[in-house]
Write an enzyme that holds these catalytic residues in place. Structure first.
Site, PDB file in Angstrom:
ATOM      1  N   CYS A  45      -7.345   4.265  -1.047  1.00 36.81           N
ATOM      2  CA  CYS A  45      -7.320   5.673  -0.601  1.00 36.81           C
ATOM      3  C   CYS A  45      -6.047   5.987   0.189  1.00 36.81           C
ATOM      4  O   CYS A  45      -5.134   6.640  -0.319  1.00 36.81           O
ATOM      5  CB  CYS A  45      -8.550   6.010   0.236  1.00 36.81           C
ATOM      6  SG  CYS A  45     -10.122   5.836  -0.646  1.00 36.81           S
ATOM      7  N   ARG A  46      -5.999   5.527   1.454  1.00 31.46           N
ATOM      8  CA  ARG A  46      -4.921   5.993   2.328  1.00 31.46           C
ATOM      9  C   ARG A  46      -3.562   5.367   2.033  1.00 31.46           C
ATOM     10  O   ARG A  46      -2.562   6.091   1.918  1.00 31.46           O
ATOM     11  CB  ARG A  46      -5.302   5.733   3.802  1.00 31.46           C
ATOM     12  CG  ARG A  46      -6.453   6.589   4.262  1.00 31.46           C
ATOM     13  CD  ARG A  46      -7.060   6.065   5.540  1.00 31.46           C
ATOM     14  NE  ARG A  46      -7.711   4.783   5.343  1.00 31.46           N
ATOM     15  CZ  ARG A  46      -8.200   4.029   6.299  1.00 31.46           C
ATOM     16  NH1 ARG A  46      -8.089   4.417   7.557  1.00 31.46           N
ATOM     17  NH2 ARG A  46      -8.798   2.889   6.022  1.00 31.46           N
ATOM     18  N   SER A  47      -3.488   4.026   1.908  1.00 31.41           N
ATOM     19  CA  SER A  47      -2.148   3.428   1.737  1.00 31.41           C
ATOM     20  C   SER A  47      -1.533   3.724   0.369  1.00 31.41           C
ATOM     21  O   SER A  47      -0.317   3.924   0.291  1.00 31.41           O
ATOM     22  CB  SER A  47      -2.138   1.933   2.068  1.00 31.41           C
ATOM     23  OG  SER A  47      -2.985   1.190   1.239  1.00 31.41           O
ATOM     24  N   ASN A  81      -6.794  -0.370   0.234  1.00 35.58           N
ATOM     25  CA  ASN A  81      -5.640  -0.082  -0.633  1.00 35.58           C
ATOM     26  C   ASN A  81      -6.062   0.703  -1.878  1.00 35.58           C
ATOM     27  O   ASN A  81      -5.518   0.513  -2.959  1.00 35.58           O
ATOM     28  CB  ASN A  81      -4.887  -1.372  -1.026  1.00 35.58           C
ATOM     29  CG  ASN A  81      -3.535  -1.145  -1.698  1.00 35.58           C
ATOM     30  OD1 ASN A  81      -3.125  -1.920  -2.543  1.00 35.58           O
ATOM     31  ND2 ASN A  81      -2.832  -0.103  -1.341  1.00 35.58           N
ATOM     32  N   ASP A  95     -10.449   7.263   7.658  1.00 37.47           N
ATOM     33  CA  ASP A  95     -10.893   6.677   6.386  1.00 37.47           C
ATOM     34  C   ASP A  95     -11.747   7.715   5.637  1.00 37.47           C
ATOM     35  O   ASP A  95     -12.801   8.117   6.126  1.00 37.47           O
ATOM     36  CB  ASP A  95     -11.733   5.434   6.720  1.00 37.47           C
ATOM     37  CG  ASP A  95     -12.224   4.719   5.487  1.00 37.47           C
ATOM     38  OD1 ASP A  95     -12.091   5.273   4.380  1.00 37.47           O
ATOM     39  OD2 ASP A  95     -12.752   3.608   5.633  1.00 37.47           O
ATOM     40  N   CYS A 108      -3.757  -0.149   4.527  1.00 41.14           N
ATOM     41  CA  CYS A 108      -5.051   0.353   5.004  1.00 41.14           C
ATOM     42  C   CYS A 108      -6.092  -0.736   4.743  1.00 41.14           C
ATOM     43  O   CYS A 108      -5.729  -1.908   4.587  1.00 41.14           O
ATOM     44  CB  CYS A 108      -5.413   1.686   4.342  1.00 41.14           C
ATOM     45  SG  CYS A 108      -5.640   1.610   2.555  1.00 41.14           S
TER      46      CYS A 108
END
Ligand code: 4NP
Length: 159
Positions: free
Chosen positions: A13-15, A11, A126, A8
């Site tokens: 939150c999402r990934s 690195n 995001d 993401c």
């Protein structure tokens, strides 16, 4: 053996959520010995930091531990090292393509489009500047795409 990198922007939150959710699901499916799982960001904004506490709390509430993860930036070696490089949104995918001039495009995937096509959404949104709802939405989308990825790998690794 397959190596998988989730990517993401930050690195944090999402990934890392994708790394933690997918790792747990891979353990439950008995696949971890055949997998190397990691995550990275296209930016260096948060290098060395642990995942955002909102992501950690939301993931933990669903049984996924992210506390061991530390943010790192995507490196050129990653394009060679990993079999699958899975972007969380189209902007991350574009940034990966810009970094990667050496013809590794077939390794690049878009998480929801390639592994949760039923959702008909291409981007994991995001959540960084939004509220708590965004973080729980992220976990749900990532759980669904992780199930799809597990299913794909089970078929590939058994043949
Ligand atoms: P991520 O979220 O890409 O899911 O880790 C973000 C984290 C930080 C920023 C943007 C997105 N930031 O601009 O600092």
């Amino acid at each position: 053996m397959r190596s998988i990198l989730f990517v993401c922007l930050g690195n944090i939150c999402r990934s890392p959520t994708a790394e933690g959710v997918f790792r747990t699901k891979a353990e439950q499916a008995g696949l971890t010995e055949q997998l190397f799982i990691d995550s990275a960001g296209t930016s260096a904004y948060h290098v060395g930091e642990e995942p955002d506490l909102r992501s950690q709390q939301e993931a933990l509430a669903h049984g996924y531990n992210l506390s061991y993860i530390r943010s790192r930036k995507v490196e050129l070696e990653d394009f060679e090292k990993f079999d699958l490089i899975i972007a969380m949104d189209q902007s991350n995918l574009t940034n990966l393509k810009l970094l990667n001039s050496n013809g590794y495009n077939s390794k690049l995937k878009l998480f929801l489009k390639d592994y949760a096509a039923d959702l008909k959404i291409t981007d994991v949104p995001d959540p960084y500047y939004g509220g708590a709802k965004g973080f729980s939405h992220v976990v749900k989308l990532i759980e669904q795409a992780s199930d799809g990825l597990i299913h794909t790998l089970q078929k590939e690794l058994s043949t």
